[in-house]
Design an enzyme around this catalytic site. Sequence first.
Site, mmCIF file in Angstrom:
data_model
loop_
_atom_site.group_PDB
_atom_site.id
_atom_site.type_symbol
_atom_site.label_atom_id
_atom_site.label_comp_id
_atom_site.label_asym_id
_atom_site.label_seq_id
_atom_site.Cartn_x
_atom_site.Cartn_y
_atom_site.Cartn_z
ATOM 1 N N CYS A 7 0.793 -1.241 0.000
ATOM 2 C CA CYS A 7 0.000 0.000 0.000
ATOM 3 C C CYS A 7 0.820 1.284 0.000
ATOM 4 O O CYS A 7 0.681 2.125 -0.902
ATOM 5 C CB CYS A 7 -0.931 0.016 1.208
ATOM 6 S SG CYS A 7 -1.931 -1.465 1.409
ATOM 7 N N HIS B 107 -2.724 6.803 4.186
ATOM 8 C CA HIS B 107 -1.627 5.848 4.402
ATOM 9 C C HIS B 107 -0.249 6.373 3.999
ATOM 10 O O HIS B 107 0.629 5.625 3.585
ATOM 11 C CB HIS B 107 -1.914 4.524 3.670
ATOM 12 C CG HIS B 107 -1.308 3.347 4.382
ATOM 13 N ND1 HIS B 107 -1.294 2.072 3.865
ATOM 14 C CD2 HIS B 107 -0.669 3.259 5.580
ATOM 15 C CE1 HIS B 107 -0.700 1.241 4.694
ATOM 16 N NE2 HIS B 107 -0.311 1.940 5.748
#
Length: 548
Positions: free
Chosen positions: A163, A221
């Site tokens: 990610c 993130h």
Amino acid sequence: AVVSTQSTGGLSPTRAGAQSNTDLGHGQGESDNSQETIVPSRIQRMFNWYKGLFVGSITDTEVAGMIKAYGQPLKTFRRHHYILLFLCIVIVIAVTLSITITFLNGKSEHEKSKPNVVLVIADDMGYNDIGYYNKFGDIETPNLDQLATEGVRLDRYYGQSICTPARAALFTGRYPYRYGLQGARPILYGAKFGLPLSEGQILPQIMKEGGYNTYLVGKWHLGYSKWDYTPIKRGYDYFYGMYGGFSDYFTHISAEPESPDNSAFDLHEHSKKDVKPDGTVEETNAQNVKLIEDTWGNYSEKLFTDKAVQIIRDHERDDGPLFLTVSYMNPHSPLQALSEDLRRVPSNITNDIRKKFSALMVSLDKGVQQLTEALRSKGMYDNTIFVFTGDNGGAVQGPHESNSLGGTNWPLRGSKWTIWEGGVKVPAFIRGPGIKPGSNSELFHITDWLPTLAGLVGVKTDKMKLDGVDQSELLKGTTNTSARSDLILELDPAYQQAAYIKDNFKLIVGDPAPKPYNDIYPPLTEEGATWYDSFEDETLNPYSALIP
């Protein structure tokens, strides 16, 4: 000289053969009561300009008087003339400031006509986890499939192996190893670092420079340990979503097993007006309590979709173009599916884990449908560039129940976390004005989006040091060749691994994957994982006919 006023309001000296007086304030050899003066042409033009600018506020007689006074000794310039001239100057300054402020705050017609951009990111979606690539009939995404048909399907598109590096590459247009975010290591909850501020401008800031209103809904993130790492300080005008990697779909409490001591409610809402003079962002306990009360028990995908739809409906053309990023958590674990979505999965799925995963893709596809419907109802659809991308490969079923994540990258080898093709090659497409529909097998990397989107909307990036390349000509169909011939997929000294693509060859150095993710993984059956490498006799492999 006799000063005459024309019917047009113009003024002209009429005495023939008079000597010109070029002094702006003093007549030469004139008595105080003299009726004769020669008006310098620049003085005449100046007052004519004042009169033209403030039509109706200055009479011809007053202008003639000012010109006459300018041709006489300074001492005869009457007080009301000074006042009138002073007022003229004040009005000119006020009008100039008003025009300047309007220019700075408003949007030009050129900016208003730019295409809107909607960027949708799926999380942990495998190569075989979207309808148009699926070979097993266990994933249905009709809305995504239709959008891909309307645009360019990128069949040789690469993300990163996990990610954080994927999002860093997307937003910076640079390889993650250049700023220390390479490898299969995400930013965990409680981490004291983020996307380095030294990277300078990132994608939302570039779009902001191009006159765009910028919004992020969903997963970030890229760090949150200080405000400067957060979306509202990195170019987004508005943020509604989560700072970390993943959380419970209903309670929104962070769910990382690697950092259980840092579990917390992870749903936030901020806009530019929340930024205080000291650079921090206003976030009170009362705000957080209200968010908890408003969202507790509500499904993440629904919250994100509803917020994005609201942004589209509230947007007006005069505000300037829209850049909306919708970063879904679907189909990332935990595999929490709504009963309504479970009822819509294909009936041939017998494994509960795969069924839940498929339902998460149903939910994602449904959300995208609502976004496109909102764009159509607002009259924005035809002038919107719509980008859809995965971040990394699917997280496949491992040998233990704790690894039961349900994705599949069939027929590619490997899983998320690996530099095998299954870990980094992901679905992506783009549709919109100027994009020529069709499938494309040219090399394309996630770093290419920043310069490509900038190229499509007319924002310059030539002074930026990018690894991504502008692929806009490829997408418009003016060339059939990718703007890149090679790609550094990974360069990680800590794990002593690297991956490099040149033309049709791929070089892997070191261990490409944490064990046991070195195989080809079909979807789960009721017995659990069925791995291609586990069959000594290929005739026993029910998927052998699908192996390329």
